[in-house]
Scaffold this motif. Structure first.
Motif, PDB file in Angstrom:
ATOM      1  N   PRO A 131       6.437  -7.463  -8.409  1.00 26.03           N
ATOM      2  CA  PRO A 131       7.269  -7.549  -8.258  1.00 26.03           C
ATOM      3  C   PRO A 131       8.206  -7.441  -9.246  1.00 26.03           C
ATOM      4  O   PRO A 131       7.964  -6.622 -10.583  1.00 26.03           O
ATOM      5  CB  PRO A 131       6.513  -9.135  -9.150  1.00 26.03           C
ATOM      6  CG  PRO A 131       5.261  -8.651  -9.568  1.00 26.03           C
ATOM      7  CD  PRO A 131       4.971  -7.345  -8.864  1.00 26.03           C
ATOM      8  N   VAL A 132       9.697  -6.925  -8.801  1.00 25.08           N
ATOM      9  CA  VAL A 132      10.758  -6.446  -9.081  1.00 25.08           C
ATOM     10  C   VAL A 132      12.063  -6.885  -9.776  1.00 25.08           C
ATOM     11  O   VAL A 132      12.320  -6.685 -10.823  1.00 25.08           O
ATOM     12  CB  VAL A 132      10.907  -4.509  -8.639  1.00 25.08           C
ATOM     13  CG1 VAL A 132      10.196  -3.512  -8.749  1.00 25.08           C
ATOM     14  CG2 VAL A 132      12.008  -5.168  -7.091  1.00 25.08           C
ATOM     15  N   THR A 133      12.352  -8.215  -8.720  1.00 28.73           N
ATOM     16  CA  THR A 133      12.613  -9.298  -9.412  1.00 28.73           C
ATOM     17  C   THR A 133      12.164 -10.560  -9.005  1.00 28.73           C
ATOM     18  O   THR A 133      11.046 -10.676  -7.986  1.00 28.73           O
ATOM     19  CB  THR A 133      14.355  -8.744  -9.091  1.00 28.73           C
ATOM     20  OG1 THR A 133      14.414  -8.874  -7.716  1.00 28.73           O
ATOM     21  CG2 THR A 133      14.500  -7.588  -9.612  1.00 28.73           C
ATOM     22  N   ALA A 134      12.925 -11.120  -8.928  1.00 34.99           N
ATOM     23  CA  ALA A 134      12.394 -13.001  -8.769  1.00 34.99           C
ATOM     24  C   ALA A 134      11.837 -13.046  -7.349  1.00 34.99           C
ATOM     25  O   ALA A 134      11.594 -13.678  -6.784  1.00 34.99           O
ATOM     26  CB  ALA A 134      13.152 -14.141  -9.402  1.00 34.99           C
ATOM     27  N   GLU A 135      12.624 -12.060  -6.055  1.00 35.30           N
ATOM     28  CA  GLU A 135      12.819 -12.607  -5.559  1.00 35.30           C
ATOM     29  C   GLU A 135      12.304 -10.972  -4.502  1.00 35.30           C
ATOM     30  O   GLU A 135      11.566 -10.929  -3.557  1.00 35.30           O
ATOM     31  CB  GLU A 135      13.874 -12.207  -4.555  1.00 35.30           C
ATOM     32  CG  GLU A 135      15.035 -13.684  -5.079  1.00 35.30           C
ATOM     33  CD  GLU A 135      15.971 -13.472  -6.163  1.00 35.30           C
ATOM     34  OE1 GLU A 135      15.891 -12.032  -5.761  1.00 35.30           O
ATOM     35  OE2 GLU A 135      16.008 -14.366  -6.703  1.00 35.30           O
ATOM     36  N   LEU A 136      11.953  -9.759  -5.641  1.00 38.80           N
ATOM     37  CA  LEU A 136      12.027  -8.687  -4.738  1.00 38.80           C
ATOM     38  C   LEU A 136      10.760  -7.964  -4.986  1.00 38.80           C
ATOM     39  O   LEU A 136      10.282  -8.040  -6.173  1.00 38.80           O
ATOM     40  CB  LEU A 136      12.907  -7.689  -4.360  1.00 38.80           C
ATOM     41  CG  LEU A 136      13.315  -6.773  -4.057  1.00 38.80           C
ATOM     42  CD1 LEU A 136      13.594  -7.332  -3.036  1.00 38.80           C
ATOM     43  CD2 LEU A 136      15.028  -6.295  -4.523  1.00 38.80           C
ATOM     44  N   THR A 137       9.818  -7.815  -4.198  1.00 47.01           N
ATOM     45  CA  THR A 137       8.599  -7.213  -4.702  1.00 47.01           C
ATOM     46  C   THR A 137       8.507  -5.546  -3.851  1.00 47.01           C
ATOM     47  O   THR A 137       9.173  -5.547  -2.496  1.00 47.01           O
ATOM     48  CB  THR A 137       7.734  -7.478  -3.630  1.00 47.01           C
ATOM     49  OG1 THR A 137       7.668  -8.922  -4.325  1.00 47.01           O
ATOM     50  CG2 THR A 137       6.144  -7.185  -4.102  1.00 47.01           C
ATOM     51  N   ALA A 138       8.212  -4.968  -4.275  1.00 47.90           N
ATOM     52  CA  ALA A 138       7.808  -2.948  -4.208  1.00 47.90           C
ATOM     53  C   ALA A 138       6.657  -2.733  -3.692  1.00 47.90           C
ATOM     54  O   ALA A 138       5.620  -3.213  -3.946  1.00 47.90           O
ATOM     55  CB  ALA A 138       8.476  -2.219  -5.411  1.00 47.90           C
ATOM     56  N   ALA A 139       6.713  -2.704  -2.367  1.00 48.15           N
ATOM     57  CA  ALA A 139       5.421  -2.320  -1.743  1.00 48.15           C
ATOM     58  C   ALA A 139       5.513  -0.663  -1.207  1.00 48.15           C
ATOM     59  O   ALA A 139       5.841  -0.284  -0.440  1.00 48.15           O
ATOM     60  CB  ALA A 139       5.566  -3.296  -0.802  1.00 48.15           C
ATOM     61  N   LEU A 140       3.829  -0.428  -2.046  1.00 49.94           N
ATOM     62  CA  LEU A 140       3.343   0.832  -1.552  1.00 49.94           C
ATOM     63  C   LEU A 140       2.361   1.357  -0.392  1.00 49.94           C
ATOM     64  O   LEU A 140       1.319   0.321  -0.879  1.00 49.94           O
ATOM     65  CB  LEU A 140       3.621   1.875  -2.804  1.00 49.94           C
ATOM     66  CG  LEU A 140       3.114   3.236  -2.803  1.00 49.94           C
ATOM     67  CD1 LEU A 140       4.480   4.062  -2.302  1.00 49.94           C
ATOM     68  CD2 LEU A 140       2.464   3.987  -4.041  1.00 49.94           C
ATOM     69  N   ALA A 141       2.974   1.641   0.297  1.00 52.64           N
ATOM     70  CA  ALA A 141       1.473   2.216   1.347  1.00 52.64           C
ATOM     71  C   ALA A 141       0.696   3.651   1.173  1.00 52.64           C
ATOM     72  O   ALA A 141       0.980   4.496   0.645  1.00 52.64           O
ATOM     73  CB  ALA A 141       2.173   1.997   2.717  1.00 52.64           C
ATOM     74  N   CYS A 142      -0.415   3.607   1.004  1.00 50.10           N
ATOM     75  CA  CYS A 142      -1.180   5.068   0.826  1.00 50.10           C
ATOM     76  C   CYS A 142      -2.119   5.073   1.612  1.00 50.10           C
ATOM     77  O   CYS A 142      -3.058   3.713   2.427  1.00 50.10           O
ATOM     78  CB  CYS A 142      -2.078   4.872  -0.517  1.00 50.10           C
ATOM     79  SG  CYS A 142      -0.406   4.418  -1.821  1.00 50.10           S
ATOM     80  N   GLU A 143      -2.432   6.112   1.707  1.00 46.25           N
ATOM     81  CA  GLU A 143      -3.975   6.339   2.553  1.00 46.25           C
ATOM     82  C   GLU A 143      -4.752   5.997   1.667  1.00 46.25           C
ATOM     83  O   GLU A 143      -4.616   6.922   0.406  1.00 46.25           O
ATOM     84  CB  GLU A 143      -3.805   7.618   3.266  1.00 46.25           C
ATOM     85  CG  GLU A 143      -3.025   7.413   4.621  1.00 46.25           C
ATOM     86  CD  GLU A 143      -3.191   9.429   4.895  1.00 46.25           C
ATOM     87  OE1 GLU A 143      -3.927   9.751   4.598  1.00 46.25           O
ATOM     88  OE2 GLU A 143      -1.820   9.392   5.167  1.00 46.25           O
ATOM     89  N   LEU A 144      -6.245   5.294   1.952  1.00 47.95           N
ATOM     90  CA  LEU A 144      -6.724   5.164   0.647  1.00 47.95           C
ATOM     91  C   LEU A 144      -8.408   4.787   1.570  1.00 47.95           C
ATOM     92  O   LEU A 144      -8.490   4.127   3.046  1.00 47.95           O
ATOM     93  CB  LEU A 144      -7.035   4.748  -0.617  1.00 47.95           C
ATOM     94  CG  LEU A 144      -6.359   3.504  -0.396  1.00 47.95           C
ATOM     95  CD1 LEU A 144      -8.244   2.260  -0.184  1.00 47.95           C
ATOM     96  CD2 LEU A 144      -5.388   2.800  -1.720  1.00 47.95           C
ATOM     97  N   HIS A 145      -9.776   4.688   1.163  1.00 45.11           N
ATOM     98  CA  HIS A 145     -11.015   4.650   1.861  1.00 45.11           C
ATOM     99  C   HIS A 145     -11.297   3.612   1.195  1.00 45.11           C
ATOM    100  O   HIS A 145     -11.706   3.602  -0.005  1.00 45.11           O
ATOM    101  CB  HIS A 145     -11.876   5.353   1.635  1.00 45.11           C
ATOM    102  CG  HIS A 145     -11.359   6.973   2.787  1.00 45.11           C
ATOM    103  ND1 HIS A 145     -11.278   6.668   4.506  1.00 45.11           N
ATOM    104  CD2 HIS A 145     -10.331   8.205   2.297  1.00 45.11           C
ATOM    105  CE1 HIS A 145     -10.728   7.901   4.130  1.00 45.11           C
ATOM    106  NE2 HIS A 145     -10.487   8.889   3.382  1.00 45.11           N
ATOM    107  N   GLY A 146     -11.832   2.259   1.512  1.00 44.42           N
ATOM    108  CA  GLY A 146     -12.531   1.488   0.912  1.00 44.42           C
ATOM    109  C   GLY A 146     -11.416   0.581  -0.464  1.00 44.42           C
ATOM    110  O   GLY A 146      -9.872   0.401  -0.048  1.00 44.42           O
ATOM    111  N   TYR A 147     -11.614   0.964  -1.464  1.00 48.27           N
ATOM    112  CA  TYR A 147     -10.592  -0.291  -2.394  1.00 48.27           C
ATOM    113  C   TYR A 147     -10.021   1.917  -3.372  1.00 48.27           C
ATOM    114  O   TYR A 147     -10.067   2.444  -3.512  1.00 48.27           O
ATOM    115  CB  TYR A 147     -11.307  -0.572  -3.553  1.00 48.27           C
ATOM    116  CG  TYR A 147     -11.933  -0.017  -4.039  1.00 48.27           C
ATOM    117  CD1 TYR A 147     -11.750   0.280  -5.474  1.00 48.27           C
ATOM    118  CD2 TYR A 147     -13.516   0.127  -3.869  1.00 48.27           C
ATOM    119  CE1 TYR A 147     -12.763   0.296  -6.371  1.00 48.27           C
ATOM    120  CE2 TYR A 147     -14.345   1.135  -4.875  1.00 48.27           C
ATOM    121  CZ  TYR A 147     -14.187   1.499  -5.976  1.00 48.27           C
ATOM    122  OH  TYR A 147     -15.431   1.983  -6.562  1.00 48.27           O
TER     123      TYR A 147
END
Lengths: 834, 140
Positions: free
Chosen positions: A654-670
């Motif tokens: 969460p970067v501000t009260a309304e805004l969330t930064a969301a990063l997609a990654c390639e990964l296996h499992g967790y």
């Protein structure tokens, strides 16, 4: 027999013999034309199989060793019950035994050829729509196919609406699925969550269940195996039956919370009046899951404990939740001290007991184990003899310091638990909120110790140098370089060291907790807050080294701006925007000011032209492989939560009260389980993607700063590949390059390179690298080894800018000379004999 | 004296501002070996320049307005990290030659792929040279 471990061999042989005897019986019945007998026998075979294949009997090894028996049974039943019209689903379903031939007919009727247990849903939809009672009943009664729980309940609803829901159907439905009650609904879910809407057939099904439950559990011994799970019976008789068998846990769980009417509830209270205290307590315990235990409090002699019980039940959380101490104490007062004690015996509550100081040792143990609710309860403990608010505050700060070691996501919940504990402590201290507590305690740390210590003829003190507390020793006005042995040996020296350590911790808390956040967000301080901060030694040392903006917009050091209004910490973006960044960087160097956190020299990230073009997604760090464990730690230290490979995004913050930064990654499992490839970054507000240009520039810069840190610290590729901003889309770049190479067989067509090879014509997609073999094939070619570092130390101006570009170009060059391909795995895909 | 343009497409690359690299050759007629050698030398020289610029910023400890403007175009403004030690030129050239021989990269010049190190080539002004890394591939 195949694959039967020795220990089960005898059991499997015995079961097979028993089944063969049943097959013989079936043959006799078939010969006599006794169809009713055959139907009954099918049930017997099923029961024999269920017990015979169970884990404790044959370890589940019977099922794999009865192909011959199944075939024999199929012969008998197919012969005795021939299907005259395979297109009539009712006739196909109406069978005592699921022979392979019938299953195949069903599979083709529902368009699932080859499925051994085809789904019944298509037929169910048809039967419900047509209100076909015969087919509806058969769909439940048939041994063929398989229907989902919701479907079965919808079928039963339809039968109920048609007045045709009978015991046979209900029993078969429960025999197939003991947990069918979950879809019948109508009673509160486990954990006290709200009731779902009951299914239409619920009244009839529950009548049946109640009767069955009563019958199965009648004396002498209850038979639980036949009783369907989940459903809760209705009526006082069930609760009383549970009360009569106080040591039967099963009975307590299933019948204790039976559904009662108001009259029944009063009757229960009456019933308990002439019972022992033991029985009354047990009744209370039984009714706790039902949610009406409070009506029993008067009969237990605890009439005033109703509010306390409600509070205890409402606060039973495993997470740390803020509690209102005044409400707890009020409820305890109403229950009376003795009443509260007895209620907590009946119904223990960590927070309530903590607020009363009754479980200090247990709570302290739970804090040692980092239990979240234990930490929260710790804040509520009353001050013990000699303990001050500051002592507890410092103890909580120590607990907080353990957070980062607890794993990437746990550290966030740990920090939240400490915050709740601080709020609780503020209530204990009688302060309005946790902020106020923090200010008070921090101020006390600074002022508590005397100015200087006199040890022998030395003066020992702690002075701040750039907010770092250093020990100074002087004699006769002259400062010494080291601490003399006489001072070290003095017992008061330990006090000096403790004071120094506290000031150091305070400076660390202020730097990492408050100043860093203030600068990273361009945060604001009110005149009041500023004043309080400047009273602290660390604040006095740190704040003047920062660049601020006052209410009038003037930018400067603390002594250059107006302090009668709120002041804002200047984020480097503000300085950049005002064209003051170079000025302030030079100014700080000239004045030799060392900033407590990076401000003027903070890395600043701006939108690139490529990001503007892409509108709402940044690929600036996409394609960077990073060490998942290191990256996970770095991200979580910066407020990111990491998620699994199948989640929509693999890291969010969460970067501000309304805004969330969301990063997609390639990964296996967790996240942290292995290598992670950083992907695209987006900003979300209320679930939808926000254009990058609308993200506040300060927030954007800080998020990019996190990611740059991650790829540069956790990156697993050599520096030759590091941080290539994707200024042009890869496809355009490749297209231009391929044109340059002048390959006679290759042409660029939009976002594809078309290679006219000697074996086929290939179309290589320039974004994804996927290869289509024209007209309609697909060729899978992958890098021979991941993380190949052959190019690590070559100093050449390579035209491919990242690994993916290199992979795609290598594919084009490979196919350009496809007559030279020798890899059998590629040739096989091209139908070339290797 | 001939200047050959080497295509280098990563704009804003950390290595140097993203311009095509110009490699100077003594004459038009040359060999693959010589072309690689000159390209490596030029690259090492550029790295040296870049390192010098970075060292300069780091010694000064702050950025000039012009440097901030230049960095803003790349999307990130920051004091550069310490530059790596400069490579030994002869060693770098030798490694590049070896890498070419084991097909770690290919060279295209004048629309033609160069096959051998000692292959004679003639470069004309305006023709572009392209160096490409290869990634070993296998059927999947």
């Amino acid at each position: 027999m195949v694959d039967v471990p020795g220990m089960y061999a005898d059991a499997v042989r015995d079961e097979r013999d028993a089944l063969w005897r049943l097959v013989d019986q079936a043959r006799v019945l078939a010969k006599a034309g006794d169809l009713a007998g055959l139907r009954d026998l099918a049930g017997e075979v099923r029961r024999r199989l269920a017990t015979g294949d169970s884990l404790d009997r044959t370890g589940g090894h019977l099922g794999a060793n009865m192909a011959d028996i199944s075939a024999a049974l199929d012969d008998v039943y197919d012969g005795a019950f021939p299907v005259r019209d395979p297109d009539d689903p009712a006739e196909v379903l109406d069978a005592p035994w699921p022979t392979v031939r019938r299953a195949a007919m069903l599979a083709s009727a529902v368009d699932r050829v080859g499925w051994p247990t085809p789904p019944l849903e298509p037929l169910a939809e048809r039967a419900i729509a047509a209100n076909d009672v015969r087919l509806l009943r058969l769909l439940v009664l048939t041994p063929l196919g398989r229907a989902g729980r919701e479907t079965v309940v919808r079928i039963m609803d339809a039968l109920h609406a048609a007045g045709a829901l009978d015991v046979e159907v209900i029993e078969k439905a429960f025999a197939d699925d003991a947990y069918l009650g979950r879809a019948i609904g109508g009673e509160p879910r486990a954990g006290g969550a709200g009731a779902s809407t009951p299914a239409g057939c619920a009244p009839v099904v529950r009548d049946h269940f109640d009767a069955l439950a009563w019958r199965l559990t009648s004396p002498p011994e209850p038979d639980w195996d036949e009783l369907p799970e989940v459903l809760v019976p209705r009526g006082l008789r069930f609760a009383l039956r549970a009360l009569d068998r106080p040591h039967d846990r099963r009975m307590a769980e299933r019948f204790g919370p039976a559904e009662l009417t108001d009259d029944e509830r009063s009757a229960l209270v009456e019933h308990l009046r002439d019972r022992t205290a033991e029985e009354r307590r047990y009744a209370f315990e039984l009714r706790l899951p039902a949610g009406d235990a409070e009506v029993l409090l008067p009969v237990l002699g605890l009439p005033g404990a109703v509010p306390l019980l409600r509070l205890v039940l409402a606060t039973a959380a495993t997470e740390a939740v803020r509690q209102d101490r005044a409400a707890i104490l009020a409820a305890v007062r109403q229950a009376g001290d003795d009443g509260a004690r007895r209620l907590l015996e009946l119904c223990p509550s960590e927070v309530v007991a903590a607020a009363l100081g009754w479980n200090r040792a247990a709570v302290e143990k739970r804090v040692k184990r980092n239990a979240l609710s234990g930490i929260a309860a710790f804040g509520l403990l009353p001050l013990a003899g000699g303990e001050t608010v500051l002592d507890r505050y410092l103890a909580l700060r120590e607990v907080a310091k353990r957070g980062p070691r607890l794993g990437p996501n746990r550290r966030h919940s740990h920090a939240a638990a400490v915050a709740v504990a601080l709020d609780h402590l503020a209530q204990v201290a009688g302060l309005p909120d946790a902020d106020r507590l923090e200010w008070d305690c921090e101020a006390r740390i600074a002022t508590e110790a005397p100015g200087d210590w006199r040890i022998a003829d030395y003066t020992v003190g702690v002075r701040l140098s750039d907010a770092d507390p250093v020990l100074t020793v002087s004699r006769a006005g002259r400062t010494l370089k080291s601490v003399p042995a006489t001072v070290r040996a003095d017992p008061r020296y330990a006090d000096v060291r403790e004071h120094q350590e506290r000031l150091r911790e305070q400076a660390r808390r202020m730097r990492t907790g408050m100043i860093e956040r203030l600068v990273a967000t361009g945060g604001t301080l009110t005149p009041d807050e500023l004043l309080r901060l400047r009273r602290l030694p660390a604040g006095r040392a740190m704040l003047p080294a920062l660049i601020w903006q006052d209410r009038a917009g003037t930018i400067g050091l603390l002594d250059q701006i107006a302090l009668d209004g709120p002041v804002t910490a200047a984020h480097p973006f503000l300085l950049y925007e005002r064209r003051l960044l170079a000025h302030w960087q030079a100014e700080l160097v000239r004045r030799r000011i060392r900033q407590p956190v990076k401000q003027a020299f903070r890395e600043l990230y701006l939108l690139t032209p490529a990001e503007r073009d892409a509108v709402d997604v940044s690929r600036r760090f996409a394609g960077h492989p990073v060490d998942g464990r290191v990256a996970g730690q770095l991200l979580s230290g910066r407020g990111w939560s990491t998620h699994g490979g199948y989640d929509e995004h693999q890291a969010t913050r969460p970067v501000t009260a309304e805004l969330t930064a969301a990063l997609a990654c390639e990964l296996h499992g967790y996240f942290g389980g292995g290598d992670v490839v950083v992907g695209e970054l987006r900003f979300l507000a209320a679930g939808s993607v926000v254009p990058l240009a609308e993200v506040p520039p300060v927030a954007f810069s800080e998020v990019m700063r996190d990611l740059d840190l991650v790829v540069s610290v956790a990156g697993t590729e050599p520096h030759g590949y590091a941080s290539p901003p994707h200024a042009a889309s890869r496809a355009q770049l490749l297209a231009a390059l391929i044109d340059d190479l002048g390959l006679a067989r290759v042409t660029v067509d939009g976002a594809s390179a078309v290679v006219r090879g000697s074996r086929a014509t290939y179309r290589v997609h320039l974004n994804s690298g996927s290869i289509h073999v024209e007209p309609g094939g697909y060729l899978c070619v992958v890098p021979a080894s991941f993380g190949d570092t052959a190019h690590r130390s070559l100093f050449l101006p390579f035209a491919d800018e990242d690994r993916m570009t290199s992979v795609i170009l290598s594919k084009v060059l490979l196919l350009n000379e496809d007559e030279k391909i020798t890899d059998p795995a590629i040739l096989a895909q091209l139908d070339v004999p290797a | 004296m001939l200047r050959v343009k080497v295509r280098e497409t990563a704009p804003g690359s950390a290595r140097h501002g993203g311009h095509d690299v110009l490699v100077e050759l003594a004459e038009e007629r040359t060999t693959t070996r010589e072309l690689i050698r000159r390209a490596v030398e030029e690259q090492v020289r550029l790295l040296g320049d870049d390192a010098a610029r970075r060292r300069d910023m780091r010694d000064r400890r702050y950025l000039l307005a012009a440097e901030i403007r230049a960095q803003a175009a790349t999307g990130a403004i920051r004091l550069p990290a310490a530059p790596p030690a400069p490579p030994d030129v002869a060693d770098a050239v030798a490694r590049a030659h070896q890498a070419f021989e084991r097909n770690a990269f290919v060279v295209f010049a004048g629309g033609r792929q160069l096959d051998r190190l000692d292959e004679e080539i003639v470069l004309r002004p305006g023709e572009t040279v392209v160096f490409l890394r290869l990634t070993a591939l296998a059927g999947g």
